[in-house]
Write a protein that holds these residues in place. Structure first.
Motif, mmCIF file in Angstrom:
data_model
loop_
_atom_site.group_PDB
_atom_site.id
_atom_site.type_symbol
_atom_site.label_atom_id
_atom_site.label_comp_id
_atom_site.label_asym_id
_atom_site.label_seq_id
_atom_site.Cartn_x
_atom_site.Cartn_y
_atom_site.Cartn_z
ATOM 1 N N SER A 77 4.026 -31.383 10.412
ATOM 2 C CA SER A 77 3.425 -31.527 9.092
ATOM 3 C C SER A 77 3.921 -30.377 8.237
ATOM 4 O O SER A 77 4.370 -29.345 8.762
ATOM 5 N N GLY A 78 3.870 -30.528 6.946
ATOM 6 C CA GLY A 78 4.335 -29.448 6.090
ATOM 7 C C GLY A 78 4.373 -29.846 4.628
ATOM 8 O O GLY A 78 3.967 -30.941 4.242
ATOM 9 N N LEU A 120 11.340 -39.199 -7.703
ATOM 10 C CA LEU A 120 11.946 -38.015 -7.100
ATOM 11 C C LEU A 120 13.336 -37.737 -7.655
ATOM 12 O O LEU A 120 13.897 -36.668 -7.418
ATOM 13 N N ALA A 121 13.912 -38.692 -8.405
ATOM 14 C CA ALA A 121 15.270 -38.529 -8.929
ATOM 15 C C ALA A 121 15.343 -37.573 -10.107
ATOM 16 O O ALA A 121 16.434 -37.202 -10.523
ATOM 17 N N THR A 122 14.192 -37.175 -10.661
ATOM 18 C CA THR A 122 14.206 -36.230 -11.780
ATOM 19 C C THR A 122 13.060 -35.239 -11.646
ATOM 20 O O THR A 122 12.011 -35.545 -11.075
ATOM 21 N N GLY A 123 13.262 -34.046 -12.170
ATOM 22 C CA GLY A 123 12.183 -33.068 -12.247
ATOM 23 C C GLY A 123 11.873 -32.371 -10.934
ATOM 24 O O GLY A 123 12.637 -32.425 -9.974
ATOM 25 N N THR A 124 10.727 -31.689 -10.906
ATOM 26 C CA THR A 124 10.285 -30.943 -9.731
ATOM 27 C C THR A 124 9.023 -31.582 -9.170
ATOM 28 O O THR A 124 8.094 -31.894 -9.917
ATOM 29 N N HIS A 125 9.007 -31.769 -7.855
ATOM 30 C CA HIS A 125 7.897 -32.457 -7.209
ATOM 31 C C HIS A 125 7.508 -31.733 -5.923
ATOM 32 O O HIS A 125 8.346 -31.105 -5.267
ATOM 33 N N THR A 126 6.246 -31.880 -5.559
ATOM 34 C CA THR A 126 5.746 -31.330 -4.309
ATOM 35 C C THR A 126 5.282 -32.476 -3.413
ATOM 36 O O THR A 126 4.527 -33.353 -3.851
ATOM 37 N N LEU A 127 5.748 -32.474 -2.170
ATOM 38 C CA LEU A 127 5.390 -33.500 -1.203
ATOM 39 C C LEU A 127 4.655 -32.874 -0.030
ATOM 40 O O LEU A 127 5.025 -31.784 0.429
ATOM 41 N N ARG A 128 3.654 -33.569 0.460
ATOM 42 C CA ARG A 128 3.064 -33.225 1.744
ATOM 43 C C ARG A 128 3.511 -34.279 2.737
ATOM 44 O O ARG A 128 3.377 -35.481 2.463
ATOM 45 N N VAL A 129 4.043 -33.858 3.869
ATOM 46 C CA VAL A 129 4.559 -34.804 4.855
ATOM 47 C C VAL A 129 3.893 -34.567 6.198
ATOM 48 O O VAL A 129 3.486 -33.439 6.525
ATOM 49 N N ALA A 130 3.764 -35.634 6.980
ATOM 50 C CA ALA A 130 3.197 -35.534 8.322
ATOM 51 C C ALA A 130 3.776 -36.650 9.175
ATOM 52 O O ALA A 130 4.078 -37.740 8.675
ATOM 53 N N ALA A 131 3.933 -36.385 10.477
ATOM 54 C CA ALA A 131 4.456 -37.392 11.395
ATOM 55 C C ALA A 131 3.859 -37.185 12.775
ATOM 56 O O ALA A 131 3.649 -36.053 13.214
ATOM 57 N N LYS A 138 3.273 -40.040 7.092
ATOM 58 C CA LYS A 138 2.611 -40.019 5.797
ATOM 59 C C LYS A 138 3.368 -39.103 4.855
ATOM 60 O O LYS A 138 3.768 -37.998 5.236
ATOM 61 N N VAL A 139 3.573 -39.565 3.628
ATOM 62 C CA VAL A 139 4.174 -38.762 2.568
ATOM 63 C C VAL A 139 3.252 -38.847 1.361
ATOM 64 O O VAL A 139 2.891 -39.950 0.926
ATOM 65 N N SER A 140 2.854 -37.714 0.826
ATOM 66 C CA SER A 140 2.006 -37.684 -0.364
ATOM 67 C C SER A 140 2.741 -36.949 -1.475
ATOM 68 O O SER A 140 3.220 -35.833 -1.280
ATOM 69 N N LEU A 141 2.847 -37.588 -2.627
ATOM 70 C CA LEU A 141 3.483 -37.025 -3.810
ATOM 71 C C LEU A 141 2.384 -36.499 -4.717
ATOM 72 O O LEU A 141 1.546 -37.255 -5.215
ATOM 73 N N LEU A 142 2.364 -35.176 -4.918
ATOM 74 C CA LEU A 142 1.312 -34.546 -5.703
ATOM 75 C C LEU A 142 1.797 -34.348 -7.131
ATOM 76 O O LEU A 142 2.779 -33.647 -7.372
ATOM 77 N N GLU A 143 1.126 -34.974 -8.086
ATOM 78 C CA GLU A 143 1.531 -34.899 -9.480
ATOM 79 C C GLU A 143 0.324 -34.591 -10.354
ATOM 80 O O GLU A 143 -0.567 -35.444 -10.505
ATOM 81 N N HIS A 144 0.288 -33.391 -10.924
ATOM 82 C CA HIS A 144 -0.795 -32.999 -11.823
ATOM 83 C C HIS A 144 -2.137 -33.197 -11.112
ATOM 84 O O HIS A 144 -2.347 -32.694 -10.027
ATOM 85 N N ALA A 145 -3.042 -33.980 -11.713
ATOM 86 C CA ALA A 145 -4.350 -34.207 -11.088
ATOM 87 C C ALA A 145 -4.339 -35.472 -10.235
ATOM 88 O O ALA A 145 -5.359 -35.834 -9.650
ATOM 89 N N ALA A 146 -3.190 -36.152 -10.152
ATOM 90 C CA ALA A 146 -3.095 -37.407 -9.412
ATOM 91 C C ALA A 146 -2.323 -37.207 -8.106
ATOM 92 O O ALA A 146 -1.658 -36.197 -7.902
ATOM 93 N N GLU A 147 -2.425 -38.205 -7.229
ATOM 94 C CA GLU A 147 -1.709 -38.154 -5.960
ATOM 95 C C GLU A 147 -1.281 -39.565 -5.583
ATOM 96 O O GLU A 147 -2.021 -40.530 -5.765
ATOM 97 N N TYR A 148 -0.039 -39.669 -5.085
ATOM 98 C CA TYR A 148 0.443 -40.941 -4.548
ATOM 99 C C TYR A 148 0.711 -40.751 -3.063
ATOM 100 O O TYR A 148 1.414 -39.806 -2.669
ATOM 101 N N SER A 274 -3.823 -34.349 12.877
ATOM 102 C CA SER A 274 -5.026 -35.082 13.248
ATOM 103 C C SER A 274 -4.799 -36.579 13.071
ATOM 104 O O SER A 274 -4.113 -37.016 12.143
ATOM 105 N N ALA A 275 -5.366 -37.387 13.980
ATOM 106 C CA ALA A 275 -5.201 -38.841 13.907
ATOM 107 C C ALA A 275 -5.726 -39.389 12.587
ATOM 108 O O ALA A 275 -5.207 -40.389 12.057
ATOM 109 N N SER A 276 -6.743 -38.744 12.023
ATOM 110 C CA SER A 276 -7.329 -39.215 10.762
ATOM 111 C C SER A 276 -6.370 -39.082 9.589
ATOM 112 O O SER A 276 -6.568 -39.712 8.546
ATOM 113 N N THR A 277 -5.304 -38.273 9.756
ATOM 114 C CA THR A 277 -4.313 -38.103 8.690
ATOM 115 C C THR A 277 -3.705 -39.436 8.292
ATOM 116 O O THR A 277 -3.360 -39.659 7.120
ATOM 117 N N PHE A 278 -3.592 -40.361 9.261
ATOM 118 C CA PHE A 278 -2.892 -41.614 9.029
ATOM 119 C C PHE A 278 -3.846 -42.792 8.812
ATOM 120 O O PHE A 278 -3.411 -43.939 8.728
#
Length: 414
Positions: A77-78, A120-131, A138-148, A274-278
């Motif tokens: 994870s990271g 992801l093709a433009t700008g700066t982004h932060t991702l949280r990844v886990a496997a 799981k990949v989470s794209l953190l953008e402002h107050a939202a999350e994908y 953690s299993a709950s991550t997924f």
């Protein structure tokens, strides 16, 4: 620090070995979209930020490529930071309008990963990844107050856009097939596997010192085109000295300046998440879009793999071959880093800004293109810092990670 291998050359035998290592390491295909204007691709970063060069045992380029190929990190994870600078002009909010229009048309969902992760093709982004093994990522794209979030858990793939409260869901009898739509290069490992597909006798591969990334000791693998005319200057990969996992991937353009994209771990752990991550539960009131085509795609892909034999992975397509199969009538000319994909749109060339109606769209088209002419007639070259495309006035397209002169030369020859 002096490089471990300072020679620019790679012998034929070494090239064969590099290709073998590359085939083992490469599992994903970078989606390259040519929409008549340009193509989008993923490359990587400025100089590796390091806090002192760790003292590590010497290793050859071939040994390091083998280490990447044999890397088998199942649990991790990271956090990954990606910054992309293709040198496109400011669209003044036009891109957001186009994205909203696409998401709101037909049965499309803002949670569909095929459109969401193109951000992801433009700008700066932060991702949280886990496997946790091949069936849970799981990949989470953190953008402002939202999350994908994009979650693969067994046979299910879930996409959730918190901003729109929309959910995308796909299932497949084959968990690997369910993951297919998730395979968007977003981590240094994905990007490195793509880069290694280009390693052949047109490439210089060396190990140049060490670095420390996310608190881990790493070797620096440097990949450079030997040919002139490519827009790629060099690719630098920080490879974890213990696990062989790429921690940071850098692509700098031959034109100099800042890197095209910066993608690297800022934090990483190899403990089992953690299993709950997924786990995923559809939020109250969320709109759910079912991808009913996912199972059909998976079966078709499985049938294709069966038809070509169980050892198909040992006969991996070259990047140009994979792209050629994705576009009807596409041909690839040239070799190595100077390869140019060409196809005929069957129509006219790109309209000028005034022909497009002026305004933001017209200004965007005019700012992208340079008018050129030659034996082929006339056309427009659309530029980024990495991928350039020439569209002739009679509708032929030439695109590649090459400079304008190389595109005009190819069009003249064609």
């Amino acid at each position: 620090m002096a490089p471990y291998e300072s020679d620019d050359s790679t012998t034929a035998g070494e090239a064969d070995d590099l290709r073998a290592g590359r085939r083992k390491a490469a599992r994903y295909v970078v989606p390259v979209a040519v929409v008549g204007v340009a193509a989008a691709t993923i490359g990587l970063v400025p100089a590796l930020a390091n806090s002192g060069d760790p003292d590590l045992p010497k290793i050859s380029a071939q040994q390091l490529i083998d280490k990447i190929a044999k890397s088998d990190v199942q649990q991790m994870s990271g956090t990954v930071k990606i910054s992309t600078d293709l040198g496109l002009p400011n669209l003044g909010g036009l891109e957001n309008s186009l994205a909203s229009g696409a998401a709101g048309s037909g049965d499309g969902s803002s949670a569909d990963p095929s459109s969401k992760l193109t951000e992801l093709a433009t700008g700066t982004h932060t991702l949280r990844v886990a496997a946790d093994g091949p069936d849970r990522q799981k990949v989470s794209l953190l953008e402002h107050a939202a999350e994908y979030s994009l979650i693969h858990n067994g046979k299910d793939v879930w996409g959730y856009d918190s901003q729109s409260n929309e959910v995308y869901h796909a299932t497949s009898p084959d968990s690997a097939g369910a993951k297919q739509k998730e395979d968007v290069p977003a981590t240094p490992k994905d990007l490195t596997e793509e880069a290694l597909k280009s390693v052949d006798d047109t490439t210089s591969v060396t190990v140049e010192g060490t670095a420390q990334v996310a608190g881990r000791d790493a070797y620096r693998l440097v990949v450079k085109p030997k040919q002139s005319g490519s827009t790629v200057g060099q690719i630098t990969v920080a490879v974890d000295s213990k696990t062989g996992l790429p921690l940071k991937f850098t692509l700098t353009p031959s034109s100099g300046g800042a890197a095209v994209i910066d993608a690297g771990f800022t934090q990483v752990s190899f403990a089992r998440p953690s299993a709950s991550t997924f786990d995923f539960t559809v939020p109250k009131g969320a709109k759910v879009t079912e991808d009913n085509q996912a199972e059909h795609r998976s079966k078709a892909e499985h049938g294709s793999r069966t038809e070509h034999g169980s050892k198909g992975s040992d006969k991996a397509l070259k990047p140009d071959e994979g792209l050629a199969k994705g576009l009807d009538g596409l041909n690839v000319i040239g070799k190595g880093w100077n390869s140019i994909a060409t196809f005929d749109t069957g129509g006219q060339g790109m309209p000028s800004g005034s022909e497009a109606g002026g305004g933001a769209v017209g200004g965007f088209l005019d700012s992208l293109g340079d008018k050129v002419s030659g034996k082929f007639g006339s056309g427009t070259v659309f530029k980024t810092r990495l991928i350039n495309a020439l569209m002739t006035d009679d509708g032929k397209v030439y695109v590649g990670a090459v400079n304008k002169d190389a595109l005009v030369k190819a069009a003249n020859a064609g």
